[in-house]
Design an enzyme around this catalytic site. Sequence first.
Site, short mmCIF file in Angstrom:
data_model
loop_
_atom_site.label_atom_id
_atom_site.label_comp_id
_atom_site.label_asym_id
_atom_site.label_seq_id
_atom_site.Cartn_x
_atom_site.Cartn_y
_atom_site.Cartn_z
N ASP A 1 -4.84 12.86 -3.39
CA ASP A 1 -5.70 11.74 -3.03
C ASP A 1 -4.90 10.83 -2.11
OD1 ASP A 1 -7.73 9.91 -2.90
OD2 ASP A 1 -7.35 9.04 -4.86
N HIS B 1 -3.07 3.83 4.07
CA HIS B 1 -3.40 2.46 4.46
C HIS B 1 -2.18 1.80 5.09
CE1 HIS B 1 -7.11 2.82 2.24
NE2 HIS B 1 -6.44 3.15 1.15
#
Length: 122
Positions: free
Chosen positions: A26, A30
Amino acid sequence: MKTEEDREAIVGAAVTGDPQFGYGSDAAPHRAELKERGEGKKVAFGCFNLFAGIPKVIKLFEDHNAFDMLPDFTSGNFCRWNGIPEPTEMVTYVREPSTVPQDFHGIINWCAGETLQWQLEN
């Protein structure tokens, strides 16, 4: 996963070879400014595991003498479970220490600065 007991149960399941378990990444790439916004501000959750995900899984299977279960855990089980063709090409990881970069184009890396024992063969 809230406790060490939870972690141990997950690891135990992963290294058994049970076809119901498989690797799922996952990755959450960012940029640093979205991860470190300060108190009271929304923060982007997740971690970017491009550099450390598979090497950490390899080490885990090595520590549990379960290398033979690794290919199924990392791809075979998922493919069979979802009824999709299994990969026909392989990648090779080698036991060679490498340090996870602090960032990747402004994205904070999971395990940044940590030296891992496995890396993708060039």
